[in-house]
Design a protein around this motif. Structure first.
Motif, PDB file in Angstrom:
ATOM      1  N   ARG A   1      63.105 -70.309 101.580  1.00  8.37           N
ATOM      2  CA  ARG A   1      63.790 -71.572 101.037  1.00  8.37           C
ATOM      3  C   ARG A   1      63.656 -71.487  99.454  1.00  8.37           C
ATOM      4  NH1 ARG A   1      62.224 -76.557 100.771  1.00  8.37           N
ATOM      5  NH2 ARG A   1      60.085 -76.008 101.818  1.00  8.37           N
ATOM      6  N   ARG A   2      62.276 -71.373  98.949  1.00  4.71           N
ATOM      7  CA  ARG A   2      62.197 -71.376  97.723  1.00  4.71           C
ATOM      8  C   ARG A   2      62.578 -70.315  96.544  1.00  4.71           C
ATOM      9  NH1 ARG A   2      56.075 -73.985  98.071  1.00  4.71           N
ATOM     10  NH2 ARG A   2      55.944 -73.511  95.999  1.00  4.71           N
ATOM     11  N   VAL A   3      62.747 -69.095  97.214  1.00  2.12           N
ATOM     12  CA  VAL A   3      62.967 -67.855  96.143  1.00  2.12           C
ATOM     13  C   VAL A   3      64.394 -68.026  95.897  1.00  2.12           C
ATOM     14  CG1 VAL A   3      63.154 -65.484  96.084  1.00  2.12           C
ATOM     15  CG2 VAL A   3      61.138 -66.475  97.129  1.00  2.12           C
ATOM     16  N   PRO A   4      65.434 -68.097  96.970  1.00  3.02           N
ATOM     17  CA  PRO A   4      66.833 -68.489  96.432  1.00  3.02           C
ATOM     18  C   PRO A   4      67.018 -69.499  95.331  1.00  3.02           C
ATOM     19  CG  PRO A   4      66.621 -68.446  98.827  1.00  3.02           C
ATOM     20  CD  PRO A   4      65.130 -68.253  98.323  1.00  3.02           C
ATOM     21  N   ALA A   5      66.304 -70.586  95.572  1.00  5.50           N
ATOM     22  CA  ALA A   5      66.239 -71.780  94.750  1.00  5.50           C
ATOM     23  C   ALA A   5      65.953 -71.251  93.353  1.00  5.50           C
ATOM     24  CB  ALA A   5      65.664 -73.040  95.313  1.00  5.50           C
ATOM     25  N   ALA A   6      64.729 -70.819  93.040  1.00  9.45           N
ATOM     26  CA  ALA A   6      64.164 -70.187  91.887  1.00  9.45           C
ATOM     27  C   ALA A   6      65.256 -69.111  91.091  1.00  9.45           C
ATOM     28  CB  ALA A   6      62.894 -69.718  92.068  1.00  9.45           C
ATOM     29  N   LEU A   7      65.675 -68.370  91.962  1.00 11.86           N
ATOM     30  CA  LEU A   7      66.751 -67.335  91.336  1.00 11.86           C
ATOM     31  C   LEU A   7      68.062 -68.117  91.109  1.00 11.86           C
ATOM     32  CD1 LEU A   7      66.312 -64.310  93.886  1.00 11.86           C
ATOM     33  CD2 LEU A   7      65.600 -64.447  91.380  1.00 11.86           C
ATOM     34  N   GLU A   8      68.334 -69.101  91.610  1.00 16.92           N
ATOM     35  CA  GLU A   8      69.667 -69.733  91.525  1.00 16.92           C
ATOM     36  C   GLU A   8      69.307 -70.495  90.057  1.00 16.92           C
ATOM     37  OE1 GLU A   8      73.037 -70.319  92.045  1.00 16.92           O
ATOM     38  OE2 GLU A   8      72.261 -70.189  94.198  1.00 16.92           O
ATOM     39  N   GLN A   9      68.195 -71.054  89.871  1.00 19.14           N
ATOM     40  CA  GLN A   9      67.825 -71.840  88.646  1.00 19.14           C
ATOM     41  C   GLN A   9      67.918 -70.887  87.181  1.00 19.14           C
ATOM     42  OE1 GLN A   9      64.488 -74.436  89.309  1.00 19.14           O
ATOM     43  NE2 GLN A   9      65.056 -75.423  87.272  1.00 19.14           N
ATOM     44  N   VAL A  10      67.670 -69.655  87.419  1.00 23.05           N
ATOM     45  CA  VAL A  10      67.982 -68.747  86.504  1.00 23.05           C
ATOM     46  C   VAL A  10      68.859 -67.841  86.286  1.00 23.05           C
ATOM     47  CG1 VAL A  10      65.129 -68.587  86.259  1.00 23.05           C
ATOM     48  CG2 VAL A  10      66.345 -66.830  87.421  1.00 23.05           C
ATOM     49  N   GLY A  11      69.888 -68.332  87.293  1.00 27.24           N
ATOM     50  CA  GLY A  11      71.254 -67.643  87.308  1.00 27.24           C
ATOM     51  C   GLY A  11      71.233 -66.294  87.715  1.00 27.24           C
ATOM     52  N   LEU A  12      70.344 -65.829  88.691  1.00 30.75           N
ATOM     53  CA  LEU A  12      70.063 -64.260  89.090  1.00 30.75           C
ATOM     54  C   LEU A  12      70.478 -64.156  90.592  1.00 30.75           C
ATOM     55  CD1 LEU A  12      67.528 -62.790  86.479  1.00 30.75           C
ATOM     56  CD2 LEU A  12      70.067 -62.313  86.857  1.00 30.75           C
ATOM     57  N   ARG A  13      70.974 -65.156  91.110  1.00 32.24           N
ATOM     58  CA  ARG A  13      70.950 -65.147  92.684  1.00 32.24           C
ATOM     59  C   ARG A  13      71.839 -63.914  93.145  1.00 32.24           C
ATOM     60  NH1 ARG A  13      71.420 -68.500  97.498  1.00 32.24           N
ATOM     61  NH2 ARG A  13      70.668 -66.849  98.787  1.00 32.24           N
ATOM     62  N   GLN A  14      72.839 -63.439  92.444  1.00 34.22           N
ATOM     63  CA  GLN A  14      73.633 -62.192  92.687  1.00 34.22           C
ATOM     64  C   GLN A  14      72.804 -60.929  92.450  1.00 34.22           C
ATOM     65  OE1 GLN A  14      76.182 -63.656  93.809  1.00 34.22           O
ATOM     66  NE2 GLN A  14      75.696 -65.454  92.813  1.00 34.22           N
ATOM     67  N   LYS A  15      71.934 -60.901  91.884  1.00 36.39           N
ATOM     68  CA  LYS A  15      70.959 -59.715  91.490  1.00 36.39           C
ATOM     69  C   LYS A  15      69.656 -59.421  92.345  1.00 36.39           C
ATOM     70  CE  LYS A  15      73.468 -58.644  87.578  1.00 36.39           C
ATOM     71  NZ  LYS A  15      73.566 -58.013  86.344  1.00 36.39           N
ATOM     72  N   GLN A  16      69.557 -60.293  93.200  1.00 40.07           N
ATOM     73  CA  GLN A  16      68.539 -60.385  94.047  1.00 40.07           C
ATOM     74  C   GLN A  16      67.652 -58.989  94.448  1.00 40.07           C
ATOM     75  OE1 GLN A  16      69.104 -63.531  96.891  1.00 40.07           O
ATOM     76  NE2 GLN A  16      69.182 -61.984  98.479  1.00 40.07           N
ATOM     77  N   ASP A  17      68.627 -58.214  94.911  1.00 39.24           N
ATOM     78  CA  ASP A  17      68.401 -56.959  95.449  1.00 39.24           C
ATOM     79  C   ASP A  17      67.951 -55.814  94.476  1.00 39.24           C
ATOM     80  OD1 ASP A  17      68.455 -58.288  97.966  1.00 39.24           O
ATOM     81  OD2 ASP A  17      70.489 -57.700  98.279  1.00 39.24           O
ATOM     82  N   ALA A  18      68.619 -56.005  93.153  1.00 42.72           N
ATOM     83  CA  ALA A  18      68.182 -55.011  92.198  1.00 42.72           C
ATOM     84  C   ALA A  18      66.656 -54.744  91.950  1.00 42.72           C
ATOM     85  CB  ALA A  18      69.223 -55.318  90.996  1.00 42.72           C
ATOM     86  N   LYS A  19      66.415 -53.436  91.351  1.00 42.25           N
ATOM     87  CA  LYS A  19      65.178 -53.270  90.850  1.00 42.25           C
ATOM     88  C   LYS A  19      65.186 -53.643  89.381  1.00 42.25           C
ATOM     89  CE  LYS A  19      63.050 -51.397  94.390  1.00 42.25           C
ATOM     90  NZ  LYS A  19      62.832 -50.034  94.709  1.00 42.25           N
ATOM     91  N   PRO A  20      63.929 -54.175  88.778  1.00 40.26           N
ATOM     92  CA  PRO A  20      63.938 -54.824  87.321  1.00 40.26           C
ATOM     93  C   PRO A  20      64.430 -53.675  86.300  1.00 40.26           C
ATOM     94  CG  PRO A  20      61.811 -55.137  88.555  1.00 40.26           C
ATOM     95  CD  PRO A  20      62.710 -54.321  89.540  1.00 40.26           C
ATOM     96  N   LEU A  21      64.300 -52.377  86.476  1.00 38.33           N
ATOM     97  CA  LEU A  21      64.888 -51.533  85.557  1.00 38.33           C
ATOM     98  C   LEU A  21      66.568 -51.408  85.566  1.00 38.33           C
ATOM     99  CD1 LEU A  21      62.129 -48.772  85.313  1.00 38.33           C
ATOM    100  CD2 LEU A  21      62.681 -50.588  84.068  1.00 38.33           C
TER     101      LEU A  21
END
Lengths: 297, 228
Positions: free
Chosen positions: B118-138
């Motif tokens: 529940r909380r991870v998507p909400a946090a990603l939404e807040q920083v505008g990165l929901r679309q990139k959740q499966d990417a690696k940092p690099l």
């Protein structure tokens, strides 16, 4: 419960995710445990051999010629009741001669003249509980009435006693040393793994993971690596022993060797104690040191 | 939220370097504070005293009612679960995906799987990165990586977010997006303390500015700017 799922999952992911690291750790553990298991198998057999040799030490007790059977029976009871005596058997004049003939083998014709008169005395063959007891038992036997002479191979017994005692003491010391060395190897392996993941540990500490949560995956990794590494080497050593055991049975049939079954039990114990135990303890200790040195972080 | 009472920090060793000297400072709930000053002025030490990466040589550091310097080691995790921290170099785990990096905070503090989902998507939404959740940092840009780090810091819903030069490695555009995200977070009620020497950022925001020099507070100004 859910922490356990995370800890096992993380440990497994780390092992599978870094195959080279895992292979290197497994390899060094396997080698360390292999040295230890070869030694333990060797030492266990030496101990077995020493025990066997000890049991072979005999004291010959010669009795007065022509002693009546009732007195011989009474004497046998007396001897059996002495402290330090494990076993006593009677060797009659006739048996003694037969044994001598057997020893002469094909040349037993040389004894043809003797078999009529049989000058050999009757005797008791006495086995002591251990080589340390032989001298004392022999002295007591000499004082019994009806006994003319007591003989045993004093020097052989003395040397054997020194040898078996030394073997056991040195063996125990070496085994302890090897266990400690194995523990260090495992601890170092884990320390490398910790070092490789120091970034992760720092982040865990910063977001407020408890020490247990940080240690958990490493301890499980130590457990898995230790058990698997020990099992690998124990399997290899067991196979080697089986091979040696089989060939020794034909070429050295007189050599007393521990059965495969017993060796397997000893090695299984080592997998559990050294592999799992030392694996977990090694990672626990190396991690405690690491976490402590980073206490402020 | 934060209270520094006569705090000094000495680093023993060569030359007994004094990083902070007799600092008195209060940061209230819901504030947005810039800590500015040249390199070596004590900004990082200030933050490390709050997170208990350092203990004060003198004085008391109170965070959320806890005397941080006097905490027993086993109580430190409780303090840190109420803090979010963001660094100049992001400190992301490169072998984990964006989602895993953010979920990591919750996993290691024993949050249930249902709550994590529940909380991870909400946090990603807040920083505008929901679309990139499966990417690696690099696979992400610097600004995006920093936003992942922010998501990781806020996913545990801390009352206080500390950022140590969060825009130091970023180009001005990316820096702006990161500061915008921090500002949003602050508007939702989280106290934000950001150490920086990005003059443009400080000047454009007009928030409280605490200036440090040689370990002393030389200026504390509401709606301040980088320079005096």
């Amino acid at each position: 419960m859910r922490n356990w799922r995370y800890i096992w999952g993380e440990a497994w992911a780390n092992l599978v995710g870094n195959p080279w690291m895992t292979a290197a750790s497994l390899g060094s553990m396997a080698v360390a445990v292999m040295v230890l298991s070869i030694f333990v198998v060797f030492a266990a057999n030496l101990d077995y051999l020493a025990g066997y040799l000890e049991s072979q030490v005999q004291i010959r007790v010669f009795v007065t010629d022509g002693l009546p059977a009732t007195q011989i029976a009474a004497l046998q009871k007396q001897i059996a009741a002495l402290p330090g005596v494990r076993q006593v058997s009677f060797v009659s004049k006739a048996t003694a001669l037969k044994q001598l003939e057997q020893e002469f083998g094909r040349e037993k014709g040389l004894l043809a003249g003797e078999s009529k008169t049989n000058p050999l005395p009757a005797s008791f063959s006495v086995k002591a509980t251990g080589p340390a007891e032989v001298a004392g038992v022999a002295a007591k036997l000499a004082r019994l009435s009806g006994v003319t002479n007591v003989s045993y191979q004093a020097q052989t017994v003395q040397r054997l006693f020194t040898l078996t005692t030394a073997l056991r003491e040195i063996g125990g010391g070496l085994a302890l040393l090897l266990i400690v060395a194995t523990g260090f190897i495992i601890a170092n392996t884990i320390r490398l793994a910790v070092f490789a993941r120091r970034r992760e540990i720092r982040i865990m500490k910063l977001v407020g993971a408890s020490d247990g949560m940080i240690r958990g995956p490493f301890i499980i990794e130590g457990l898995l690596l230790g058990t698997l590494g020990a099992a690998l080497s124990a399997g290899a050593v067991l196979w080697g022993y089986w091979w040696l055991f089989r060939s020794a049975k034909y070429s050295l049939p007189f050599l007393p060797l521990l059965s495969l079954h017993l060796i397997a039990e000893i090695l299984a114990g080592m997998v559990v104690v050294v592999g799992a135990g030392v694996g977990m303890l090694g990672s626990f200790l190396s991690l405690r040191r690491y976490l402590y040195s980073q206490e402020q972080v | 939220m934060i209270s520094f009472q006569n705090v000094s920090k000495l680093y023993r060793g060569k030359g007994n370097h004094t990083a902070l000297q007799n600092v008195n400072l209060q940061v209230g709930k819901g504030e947005f504070v810039f800590v500015v000053g040249p390199s070596g002025a004590g900004k990082s030490t200030f933050l490390r005293l709050v997170t208990r990466e350092e203990v004060p040589s003198q004085g008391r550091v109170i965070v959320g009612g806890l005397d941080v310097g006097a905490l027993r080691p086993r109580d430190i995790p409780h303090l840190r679960r109420n803090l979010g921290v963001v660094f100049q170099d992001f400190k992301l785990l490169l072998n984990k995906t964006v989602w895993e990096n953010v979920a990591f905070t919750l996993q290691v503090t024993g949050v249930s799987r249902r709550d994590i989902l529940r909380r991870v998507p909400a946090a990603l939404e807040q920083v505008g990165l929901r679309q990139k959740q499966d990417a690696k940092p690099l696979q992400l840009s610097g600004g995006e990586q920093q936003r992942v780090a922010i998501a990781r810091a806020i996913v545990s819903r801390p009352a206080l977010l500390l950022a140590d030069e969060p825009t130091g490695n970023l180009d001005p555009e990316a820096a702006k997006s990161v500061v915008r995200v921090l500002w949003e977070i602050n508007r939702w009620g989280t106290t934000v303390v950001m150490a920086t020497h990005a003059q443009g950022v400080v000047d454009s925001m007009r928030q409280r500015v605490v200036a440090l020099e040689d370990g002393r507070v030389v200026r504390d100004q509401l709606q301040g700017a980088y320079g005096a």
